[in-house]
Design a protein around this motif. Structure first.
Motif, PDB file in Angstrom:
ATOM      1  N   GLU A 196       0.933 -14.301  -1.253  1.00  0.00           N
ATOM      2  CA  GLU A 196      -0.557 -14.358  -2.006  1.00  0.00           C
ATOM      3  C   GLU A 196      -0.295 -13.740  -3.309  1.00  0.00           C
ATOM      4  O   GLU A 196      -0.971 -14.278  -4.288  1.00  0.00           O
ATOM      5  CB  GLU A 196      -1.528 -13.442  -0.981  1.00  0.00           C
ATOM      6  CG  GLU A 196      -1.932 -14.317   0.187  1.00  0.00           C
ATOM      7  CD  GLU A 196      -2.689 -15.464   0.090  1.00  0.00           C
ATOM      8  OE1 GLU A 196      -3.239 -15.746  -1.201  1.00  0.00           O
ATOM      9  OE2 GLU A 196      -2.899 -16.204   0.894  1.00  0.00           O
TER      10      GLU A 196
ATOM     11  N   THR B 155      -1.578 -18.662   1.945  1.00  0.00           N
ATOM     12  CA  THR B 155      -1.098 -18.262   3.492  1.00  0.00           C
ATOM     13  C   THR B 155      -2.089 -18.798   4.595  1.00  0.00           C
ATOM     14  O   THR B 155      -3.134 -18.695   4.195  1.00  0.00           O
ATOM     15  CB  THR B 155      -0.596 -17.008   3.792  1.00  0.00           C
ATOM     16  OG1 THR B 155      -1.878 -16.059   3.365  1.00  0.00           O
ATOM     17  CG2 THR B 155       0.561 -16.398   2.971  1.00  0.00           C
ATOM     18  N   THR B 156      -1.524 -19.217   5.588  1.00  0.00           N
ATOM     19  CA  THR B 156      -2.240 -19.837   6.561  1.00  0.00           C
ATOM     20  C   THR B 156      -2.068 -19.203   8.056  1.00  0.00           C
ATOM     21  O   THR B 156      -1.098 -19.870   8.765  1.00  0.00           O
ATOM     22  CB  THR B 156      -2.161 -21.476   6.771  1.00  0.00           C
ATOM     23  OG1 THR B 156      -2.557 -21.739   5.593  1.00  0.00           O
ATOM     24  CG2 THR B 156      -3.296 -21.994   7.765  1.00  0.00           C
ATOM     25  N   PRO B 157      -2.527 -18.161   8.438  1.00  0.00           N
ATOM     26  CA  PRO B 157      -2.244 -17.715   9.579  1.00  0.00           C
ATOM     27  C   PRO B 157      -2.879 -18.566  10.915  1.00  0.00           C
ATOM     28  O   PRO B 157      -3.844 -19.135  10.528  1.00  0.00           O
ATOM     29  CB  PRO B 157      -3.210 -16.425   9.578  1.00  0.00           C
ATOM     30  CG  PRO B 157      -3.390 -15.882   8.421  1.00  0.00           C
ATOM     31  CD  PRO B 157      -3.514 -17.195   7.472  1.00  0.00           C
TER      32      PRO B 157
ATOM     33  N   ALA C  21      -5.115  -9.926   8.413  1.00  0.00           N
ATOM     34  CA  ALA C  21      -4.564 -11.024   7.276  1.00  0.00           C
ATOM     35  C   ALA C  21      -5.533 -11.281   6.353  1.00  0.00           C
ATOM     36  O   ALA C  21      -5.142 -11.255   5.116  1.00  0.00           O
ATOM     37  CB  ALA C  21      -4.054 -12.317   8.358  1.00  0.00           C
ATOM     38  N   PHE C  22      -6.777 -11.303   6.756  1.00  0.00           N
ATOM     39  CA  PHE C  22      -7.885 -11.778   5.729  1.00  0.00           C
ATOM     40  C   PHE C  22      -7.989 -10.723   4.655  1.00  0.00           C
ATOM     41  O   PHE C  22      -8.183 -10.791   3.697  1.00  0.00           O
ATOM     42  CB  PHE C  22      -8.910 -12.526   6.201  1.00  0.00           C
ATOM     43  CG  PHE C  22      -8.634 -13.595   7.226  1.00  0.00           C
ATOM     44  CD1 PHE C  22      -7.746 -14.546   6.954  1.00  0.00           C
ATOM     45  CD2 PHE C  22      -9.239 -13.829   8.442  1.00  0.00           C
ATOM     46  CE1 PHE C  22      -7.486 -15.613   7.930  1.00  0.00           C
ATOM     47  CE2 PHE C  22      -9.164 -14.747   9.259  1.00  0.00           C
ATOM     48  CZ  PHE C  22      -8.196 -15.610   9.041  1.00  0.00           C
TER      49      PHE C  22
ATOM     50  N   VAL D 266       2.312 -12.176   4.665  1.00  0.00           N
ATOM     51  CA  VAL D 266       1.366 -12.952   3.850  1.00  0.00           C
ATOM     52  C   VAL D 266       1.189 -12.230   2.519  1.00  0.00           C
ATOM     53  O   VAL D 266       1.136 -13.065   1.535  1.00  0.00           O
ATOM     54  CB  VAL D 266      -0.050 -13.302   4.485  1.00  0.00           C
ATOM     55  CG1 VAL D 266      -0.007 -13.615   5.942  1.00  0.00           C
ATOM     56  CG2 VAL D 266      -0.708 -11.830   4.667  1.00  0.00           C
ATOM     57  N   THR D 267       1.107 -10.845   2.260  1.00  0.00           N
ATOM     58  CA  THR D 267       0.923 -10.278   1.061  1.00  0.00           C
ATOM     59  C   THR D 267       1.755 -10.970  -0.039  1.00  0.00           C
ATOM     60  O   THR D 267       1.671 -11.089  -1.169  1.00  0.00           O
ATOM     61  CB  THR D 267       1.114  -8.739   1.141  1.00  0.00           C
ATOM     62  OG1 THR D 267       0.075  -8.553   2.138  1.00  0.00           O
ATOM     63  CG2 THR D 267       0.818  -8.188  -0.123  1.00  0.00           C
TER      64      THR D 267
ATOM     65  N   GLN E  65       1.244 -24.036  -0.403  1.00  0.00           N
ATOM     66  CA  GLN E  65       0.495 -23.257   0.665  1.00  0.00           C
ATOM     67  C   GLN E  65       1.602 -23.370   1.955  1.00  0.00           C
ATOM     68  O   GLN E  65       2.186 -24.378   1.982  1.00  0.00           O
ATOM     69  CB  GLN E  65      -0.715 -24.445   1.225  1.00  0.00           C
ATOM     70  CG  GLN E  65      -1.538 -23.844   2.440  1.00  0.00           C
ATOM     71  CD  GLN E  65      -2.445 -24.674   3.084  1.00  0.00           C
ATOM     72  OE1 GLN E  65      -2.895 -25.816   2.367  1.00  0.00           O
ATOM     73  NE2 GLN E  65      -3.062 -24.572   3.959  1.00  0.00           N
TER      74      GLN E  65
ATOM     75  N   SER F 162      -5.075 -13.497   2.918  1.00  0.00           N
ATOM     76  CA  SER F 162      -4.983 -14.796   3.036  1.00  0.00           C
ATOM     77  C   SER F 162      -6.091 -15.761   2.991  1.00  0.00           C
ATOM     78  O   SER F 162      -7.378 -15.292   3.134  1.00  0.00           O
ATOM     79  CB  SER F 162      -4.686 -14.941   4.534  1.00  0.00           C
ATOM     80  OG  SER F 162      -3.339 -14.315   4.885  1.00  0.00           O
ATOM     81  N   ARG F 163      -5.944 -16.597   2.352  1.00  0.00           N
ATOM     82  CA  ARG F 163      -6.867 -17.764   1.708  1.00  0.00           C
ATOM     83  C   ARG F 163      -6.986 -19.044   2.593  1.00  0.00           C
ATOM     84  O   ARG F 163      -7.713 -19.772   2.243  1.00  0.00           O
ATOM     85  CB  ARG F 163      -6.711 -18.252   0.298  1.00  0.00           C
ATOM     86  CG  ARG F 163      -6.873 -16.920  -0.673  1.00  0.00           C
ATOM     87  CD  ARG F 163      -6.169 -17.319  -2.001  1.00  0.00           C
ATOM     88  NE  ARG F 163      -4.981 -17.507  -2.095  1.00  0.00           N
ATOM     89  CZ  ARG F 163      -4.199 -18.117  -3.127  1.00  0.00           C
ATOM     90  NH1 ARG F 163      -4.915 -18.648  -4.255  1.00  0.00           N
ATOM     91  NH2 ARG F 163      -2.867 -18.359  -3.093  1.00  0.00           N
ATOM     92  N   SER F 164      -6.457 -18.955   3.838  1.00  0.00           N
ATOM     93  CA  SER F 164      -6.579 -20.181   4.802  1.00  0.00           C
ATOM     94  C   SER F 164      -6.356 -19.918   6.123  1.00  0.00           C
ATOM     95  O   SER F 164      -5.721 -18.520   6.202  1.00  0.00           O
ATOM     96  CB  SER F 164      -5.730 -21.386   4.406  1.00  0.00           C
ATOM     97  OG  SER F 164      -5.984 -22.523   5.251  1.00  0.00           O
TER      98      SER F 164
END
Length: 248
Positions: free
Chosen positions: A96, A102-104, A139-140, A92-93, A56, A145-147
Motif C-alpha cells: 500500500e 492489497t486484497t486480503p 488489515a483494513f 500489506v503495508t 493490485q 488494504s483497499r480491497s
C-alpha cells in the motif's frame, strides 16, 4: 465504458511472474514470528510487482488455519488471530505504501469441519468476531488494504459472496470500509453451482451485487453480457447510460 483496468496478480510468497523472487511459503514466514523480516520480504515483492506494472495483488491469505487437513494451510499465517494480524499488516503495508492495492482473502472463514474447503460455515457471529474477523479488520484499519476478496463458502446459510450481513452491514457500514469487494474466481456462479442458493447466473449476480459485491471475478466468459446495455434499449438510452458511466 471508460473504466480503466487494474492489472492484478498473485503474490502470496513472491510475485507469480517469470524471473520474480520466490520466498518461503506464508506458513514458513509466519513461523519466524518476525514482522520486521516479513516487511523486508513484502517490500521486495512489492517492488518486483510495481516494476512489472502490477497495481493490485490478490494477497495475502489471512484466513485462520483451524484444521491442518485443509489443503490451503500453507497459504496462511497459522491458527492464531494475533500472529495472523501482525504478519498480515506487515505484508500489506509495504504494498500500500507503494500504491499497490492489497486484497486480503478469503472473506470469510474459508475452511470448514474436517478441513474441507468451501464448506458451509455455521459458527456464531460472536465466535467470528473473536477470531476470523480480527485479521481482516487489522488489515483494513492498520495496513490500509483497499480491497478484499470473498470466499467460496456459505456463511450461516448464505454464500459469502452474496452475504449482506458480511459485506454491507459488517464491512461497509460498521467498519466503514471504503475499498472494493471482489469475488474469488467463479464464486458468484458458485451460488447456483455449489450452494444452490440461486437459480442461474442472472440471479446469482443480482444477489451478489445487492449484498455488497463490487467486482465479479469471472464465472464464465459470457458473464459480462449480463451487465451490458440490453439489445432492446434505444440508442438514446444507451448513450445516456454511457454518459453516466463516464461521469461515475
Amino acid at each position: 465504458m471508460g473504466i480503466p483496468i487494474i492489472p492484478f496478480d498473485e503474490a502470496l510468497h513472491g510475485l507469480v511472474r517469470e524471473g520474480a523472487t520466490a520466498f518461503p511459503q506464508a506458513i514458513g514466514l509466519a513461523a519466524t514470528f518476525n514482522p520486521e523480516l516479513m516487511a523486508q520480504v513484502s517490500t521486495s515483492i512489492a517492488a518486483e510487482s510495481k516494476w512489472r506494472g502490477i497495481r493490485q495483488i490478490l494477497t495475502p491469505v489471512v484466513n485462520l488455519a483451524n484444521d491442518v487437513r485443509w489443503g490451503r494451510t500453507e497459504e496462511t499465517y497459522g491458527e492464531d488471530p494475533f500472529l495472523t494480524s501482525v504478519m498480515g499488516v506487515s505484508f500489506v503495508t509495504s504494498f500500500e505504501n507503494m500504491g499497490i492495492i492489497t486484497t486480503p482473502k478469503h472473506f470469510l472463514a474459508n475452511v470448514g469441519e474436517g478441513g474441507i474447503d468451501s464448506y458451509p460455515i455455521h459458527w456464531s457471529k460472536r465466535y467470528l468476531e473473536e477470531t476470523h474477523l480480527i485479521p481482516f479488520h487489522h488489515a483494513f484499519t492498520k495496513g490500509k488494504s483497499r480491497s478484499v476478496m470473498t470466499s467460496y463458502n456459505l456463511l450461516d446459510g448464505r454464500p459469502s459472496t452474496a452475504n449482506h450481513w458480511l459485506l454491507t452491514d459488517k464491512l461497509k457500514k460498521e467498519w466503514d470500509f471504503k475499498g472494493f469487494v471482489i469475488s474469488d474466481a467463479s464464486a458468484v456462479g458458485g451460488a447456483n453451482v455449489l450452494h444452490f442458493t440461486a437459480k442461474d447466473y442472472d440471479d446469482a449476480s443480482a444477489q451478489a451485487i445487492n449484498a455488497g459485491l463490487d467486482v465479479i471475478f469471472q464465472t464464465e466468459y459470457k458473464h459480462y453480457e449480463l451487465f451490458m446495455p440490453p439489445f432492446w434499449m434505444a440508442e438514446s438510452q444507451k448513450k445516456e447510460l454511457m454518459m453516466l458511466f463516464q461521469e461515475y
